[in-house]
Design an enzyme around this catalytic site. Structure first.
Site, mmCIF file in Angstrom:
data_model
loop_
_atom_site.group_PDB
_atom_site.id
_atom_site.type_symbol
_atom_site.label_atom_id
_atom_site.label_comp_id
_atom_site.label_asym_id
_atom_site.label_seq_id
_atom_site.Cartn_x
_atom_site.Cartn_y
_atom_site.Cartn_z
ATOM 1 N N LYS A 67 31.841 51.699 -14.140
ATOM 2 C CA LYS A 67 32.136 50.510 -13.174
ATOM 3 C C LYS A 67 32.002 49.287 -13.881
ATOM 4 O O LYS A 67 32.931 48.114 -13.378
ATOM 5 C CB LYS A 67 31.219 50.434 -12.034
ATOM 6 C CG LYS A 67 31.424 51.535 -10.960
ATOM 7 C CD LYS A 67 30.316 51.498 -9.957
ATOM 8 C CE LYS A 67 30.733 52.439 -8.870
ATOM 9 N NZ LYS A 67 29.730 52.106 -7.632
ATOM 10 N N ASP A 103 32.528 48.495 -2.222
ATOM 11 C CA ASP A 103 31.205 48.483 -1.900
ATOM 12 C C ASP A 103 30.714 47.431 -1.383
ATOM 13 O O ASP A 103 30.012 47.247 -0.470
ATOM 14 C CB ASP A 103 30.282 49.043 -2.978
ATOM 15 C CG ASP A 103 30.403 50.490 -3.475
ATOM 16 O OD1 ASP A 103 30.816 51.396 -2.235
ATOM 17 O OD2 ASP A 103 30.098 50.872 -4.658
ATOM 18 N N GLY A 126 15.195 48.086 -4.569
ATOM 19 C CA GLY A 126 16.116 48.617 -5.306
ATOM 20 C C GLY A 126 16.549 47.567 -6.267
ATOM 21 O O GLY A 126 16.732 46.331 -6.129
ATOM 22 N N SER A 127 17.161 47.933 -7.544
ATOM 23 C CA SER A 127 17.660 47.157 -8.540
ATOM 24 C C SER A 127 18.729 47.671 -9.492
ATOM 25 O O SER A 127 18.999 47.179 -10.403
ATOM 26 C CB SER A 127 16.286 46.611 -9.551
ATOM 27 O OG SER A 127 15.982 47.843 -10.103
ATOM 28 N N GLY A 128 19.484 48.756 -8.814
ATOM 29 C CA GLY A 128 20.379 49.354 -9.512
ATOM 30 C C GLY A 128 21.833 48.675 -9.093
ATOM 31 O O GLY A 128 21.917 47.629 -8.823
ATOM 32 N N GLY A 129 23.080 49.207 -9.487
ATOM 33 C CA GLY A 129 24.328 49.074 -9.394
ATOM 34 C C GLY A 129 24.531 48.529 -7.805
ATOM 35 O O GLY A 129 25.155 47.503 -7.715
ATOM 36 N N MET A 130 24.370 49.448 -6.985
ATOM 37 C CA MET A 130 24.434 49.299 -5.551
ATOM 38 C C MET A 130 23.576 48.019 -4.985
ATOM 39 O O MET A 130 24.045 47.406 -4.091
ATOM 40 C CB MET A 130 24.274 50.455 -4.637
ATOM 41 C CG MET A 130 24.726 50.345 -3.291
ATOM 42 S SD MET A 130 26.260 50.175 -2.972
ATOM 43 C CE MET A 130 26.565 50.046 -1.335
#
Length: 268
Positions: A67, A103, A126-130
């Site tokens: 990505k 997204d 949360g701390s990821g890509g999404m």
């Protein structure tokens, strides 16, 4: 029937699934569009993207881990990509590649549709890509009181500071809008039967948003519905982002009923 004019759309992923393939091909058939969609795996994102251009492939869905690494090979970055420095959709217009992040677009649209009080405080776990897409969408929707909850201080703090928000390692005692962007509650995960937020936090919340798409009815969503809280589900996000991709590729926007029908079919 396939013919020389059939337009090809693809996905590029380290671990392809059938979801996008089933969603797009279902709608092509229902709407009688001369398109076909096929999933591919690659270890060479540079030449894969250059192949999209060279072969005239109309559209390309991009999944992890490509990505961000695909960005140098794109001609134009849309505002949705600039907001989070991440691509999940490439559209080829006669050799000119434009990147989007549907997204982000889907989450922003759902926030605008369901969450109108910008004064409410938001807790995003949360701390990821999404999570980056979700945090950016809340910022661009006008929410000023947002806290990123993440056990990893480095990632959590960096994400929060990037968008001008706060970070915490432990959940506060209250928050108006609860948002889960972790695998907690996801089918097949070690935490599939767990709640992303405590019963007490859910009970006092004004709304709950769970980005987990499988299952649509996560433990968190079921509890929120039990308390008659407004909810946004990950199934809504995945359906809407796929619809945005479909519209970018074909110029056709199916109605909501057909979108939900295709999404349900893709998830079987």
């Amino acid at each position: 029937m396939l013919n020389k004019d059939t337009r090809l759309c693809i996905s590029l992923s380290a671990r392809p699934s059938n979801i996008g393939t089933r969603f797009h091909n279902y709608l092509y058939q229902k709407l009688d569009l001369d398109y076909i969609y096929k999933a591919f795996s690659t270890t060479d994102i540079e030449h894969a993207v250059k192949g999209v251009r060279a072969l005239g492939i109309r559209g390309c869905s991009v999944s992890m881990p490509f990505k961000e690494s695909c960005i140098p090979f794109i001609d134009t970055l849309s505002d949705s990509v600039k907001a989070i420095d991440s691509v999940n959709t490439i559209v080829n217009d006669n050799g000119h590649l434009t990147a989007y992040n549907t997204d982000y677009i889907a989450v922003k649209n759902l926030i605008d549709k369901h969450l109108h009080d910008k004064a409410l405080n938001v807790l995003i776990q949360g701390s990821g890509g999404m999570a980056k897409a979700v945090v950016a969408a809340f910022r661009d929707a006008g929410f000023q009181r947002v806290t990123v909850l993440a056990r990893n201080q480095q990632h959590g703090q960096a994400l929060a500071e990037k968008y001008g928000y706060d970070w915490c390692a432990q959940p506060p005692t209250e928050a108006d809008i609860l948002v889960n962007v972790t695998p907690i509650g996801m089918t097949g995960s070690a935490e599939q039967d767990q709640l992303a937020f405590s019963d007490g936090l859910v009970q006092q919340a004004a709304a709950v948003f769970d980005a987990v798409a499988f299952p649509a009815q996560t433990p968190l969503i079921r509890l929120a519905q039990q308390y008659q809280k407004p909810v946004i589900t990950g199934a809504e996000v995945i359906a809407l982002q796929a619809l945005e991709q479909f519209a970018l590729y074909t110029g056709v926007r199916p109605d909501e009923a057909l979108m939900l029908e295709a999404s349900e079919f893709s998830r079987r």
